[in-house]
Scaffold this motif. Structure first.
Motif, PDB file in Angstrom:
ATOM      1  N   ASN A  64      39.748  -6.007 -14.725  1.00 33.53           N
ATOM      2  CA  ASN A  64      40.369  -4.688 -14.778  1.00 33.53           C
ATOM      3  C   ASN A  64      41.524  -4.725 -15.786  1.00 33.53           C
ATOM      4  OD1 ASN A  64      41.070  -2.072 -14.232  1.00 33.53           O
ATOM      5  ND2 ASN A  64      42.124  -2.537 -12.326  1.00 33.53           N
ATOM      6  N   GLY A  65      41.205  -4.862 -17.061  1.00 28.98           N
ATOM      7  CA  GLY A  65      42.212  -4.959 -18.117  1.00 28.98           C
ATOM      8  C   GLY A  65      42.485  -6.401 -18.479  1.00 28.98           C
ATOM      9  N   SER A  66      43.343  -6.600 -19.477  1.00 29.51           N
ATOM     10  CA  SER A  66      43.693  -7.957 -19.879  1.00 29.51           C
ATOM     11  C   SER A  66      44.618  -8.564 -18.835  1.00 29.51           C
ATOM     12  CB  SER A  66      44.327  -7.956 -21.262  1.00 29.51           C
ATOM     13  OG  SER A  66      45.503  -7.179 -21.253  1.00 29.51           O
ATOM     14  N   LYS A  78      45.735 -16.333 -21.361  1.00 28.86           N
ATOM     15  CA  LYS A  78      45.451 -14.904 -21.504  1.00 28.86           C
ATOM     16  C   LYS A  78      43.947 -14.706 -21.400  1.00 28.86           C
ATOM     17  CE  LYS A  78      49.162 -13.576 -24.684  1.00 28.86           C
ATOM     18  NZ  LYS A  78      49.432 -13.036 -26.034  1.00 28.86           N
ATOM     19  N   TYR A  79      43.570 -13.702 -20.624  1.00 27.91           N
ATOM     20  CA  TYR A  79      42.171 -13.298 -20.493  1.00 27.91           C
ATOM     21  C   TYR A  79      42.047 -11.877 -21.027  1.00 27.91           C
ATOM     22  CZ  TYR A  79      41.140 -17.128 -17.198  1.00 27.91           C
ATOM     23  OH  TYR A  79      40.947 -18.345 -16.610  1.00 27.91           O
ATOM     24  N   LYS A  80      41.057 -11.633 -21.858  1.00 27.70           N
ATOM     25  CA  LYS A  80      40.757 -10.260 -22.260  1.00 27.70           C
ATOM     26  C   LYS A  80      40.017  -9.588 -21.108  1.00 27.70           C
ATOM     27  CE  LYS A  80      40.580 -10.987 -27.224  1.00 27.70           C
ATOM     28  NZ  LYS A  80      39.752 -10.909 -28.429  1.00 27.70           N
ATOM     29  N   SER A  81      39.843  -8.281 -21.198  1.00 30.76           N
ATOM     30  CA  SER A  81      39.160  -7.563 -20.122  1.00 30.76           C
ATOM     31  C   SER A  81      37.680  -7.935 -20.025  1.00 30.76           C
ATOM     32  CB  SER A  81      39.320  -6.059 -20.287  1.00 30.76           C
ATOM     33  OG  SER A  81      38.792  -5.645 -21.517  1.00 30.76           O
ATOM     34  N   THR A  82      37.106  -8.445 -21.112  1.00 28.07           N
ATOM     35  CA  THR A  82      35.719  -8.931 -21.087  1.00 28.07           C
ATOM     36  C   THR A  82      35.691 -10.363 -21.600  1.00 28.07           C
ATOM     37  OG1 THR A  82      34.831  -6.712 -21.471  1.00 28.07           O
ATOM     38  CG2 THR A  82      33.361  -8.561 -21.922  1.00 28.07           C
ATOM     39  N   ILE A  83      35.104 -11.236 -20.822  1.00 36.01           N
ATOM     40  CA  ILE A  83      34.945 -12.640 -21.180  1.00 36.01           C
ATOM     41  C   ILE A  83      33.453 -12.867 -21.350  1.00 36.01           C
ATOM     42  CG2 ILE A  83      35.285 -15.015 -20.390  1.00 36.01           C
ATOM     43  CD1 ILE A  83      37.354 -13.309 -18.403  1.00 36.01           C
ATOM     44  N   SER A  84      33.068 -13.556 -22.417  1.00 37.54           N
ATOM     45  CA  SER A  84      31.641 -13.765 -22.627  1.00 37.54           C
ATOM     46  C   SER A  84      31.366 -15.189 -23.069  1.00 37.54           C
ATOM     47  CB  SER A  84      31.103 -12.773 -23.668  1.00 37.54           C
ATOM     48  OG  SER A  84      31.730 -12.990 -24.912  1.00 37.54           O
TER      49      SER A  84
END
Length: 159
Positions: A64-66, A78-84
C-alpha cells in the motif's frame, strides 16, 4: 435421458462451484513466500497481494505505497509499492523494488538466496548473509521491528 440431464447438471454445478472456491483459496503473499522456503519477514507488514506465473516464476508483490524503515540500527531499507522478480525454491532473482543504504549509496537488492539457515542478499557486486531467524517477523513501515520501543519512547518524551 432424465438421468443424463441430472448428471450433466450436477457436473456443471460442480465445475462452477470449484472455480469459485479456487479464487477464494489464493494464498497470501506471505504464505506464498513460505511455499518457496522463504520466511515471511522479507516482506513488510501490509502486503496487499501478489501475482505469480507458476510456469516461469515471475512474480509481483503489492504494498500500500512505498515503505522505508531501519533494521538493527544500521540498515535502511526502502520498498517500492510494487516488488517484482523471479521466484523459485530458495532463490529470488531479477529482484526490483527493494533498495538498501550502504554507506552513502542506495543499492538495489537484486537477488536473495536461502542457504541453509541463512539468507544471502546480493546487490550485484557484493552480498551479505544473515540468520534466517532475523526474518520470522515482518517489519513495519516507518519503524521496522522496533515499533514497540519507538512507541514507548514517544510516550515517555510526551510526559
Amino acid at each position: 435421458m432424465a438421468s443424463s440431464i441430472v448428471l450433466l447438471f450436477s457436473l456443471l454445478t460442480f465445475l462452477s462451484l470449484s472455480s469459485i472456491t479456487t479464487a477464494d483459496d489464493k494464498l497470501s503473499a506471505y504464505d506464498a513466500l513460505q511455499t518457496f522456503n522463504f520466511p515471511m519477514g522479507i516482506l513488510p507488514k501490509g502486503a496487499l497481494g501478489y501475482d505469480l506465473n507458476e510456469r516461469n516464476g515471475n512474480f509481483k508483490a503489492f504494498l500500500n505505497g512505498s515503505c522505508s524503515f531501519s533494521l538493527e540500527g544500521s540498515y535502511q531499507l526502502k520498498y517500492k509499492s510494487t516488488i517484482s522478480g523471479v521466484i523459485s525454491k530458495n532463490k529470488l532473482t531479477n529482484l526490483s523494488g527493494v533498495t538498501v543504504k550502504v554507506f552513502f549509496l542506495w543499492l538495489n537488492i537484486v537477488e536473495v538466496r536461502r542457504v541453509g539457515d541463512e539468507l544471502e542478499f546480493s546487490v550485484g557486486i557484493a552480498s551479505a548473509n544473515f540468520p534466517i531467524d532475523n526474518f520470522y517477523e515482518c517489519p513495519q513501515c516507518g519503524c521496522g521491528l522496533d515499533c514497540d520501543n519507538r512507541l514507548q519512547n514517544d510516550q515517555v518524551s510526551s510526559i
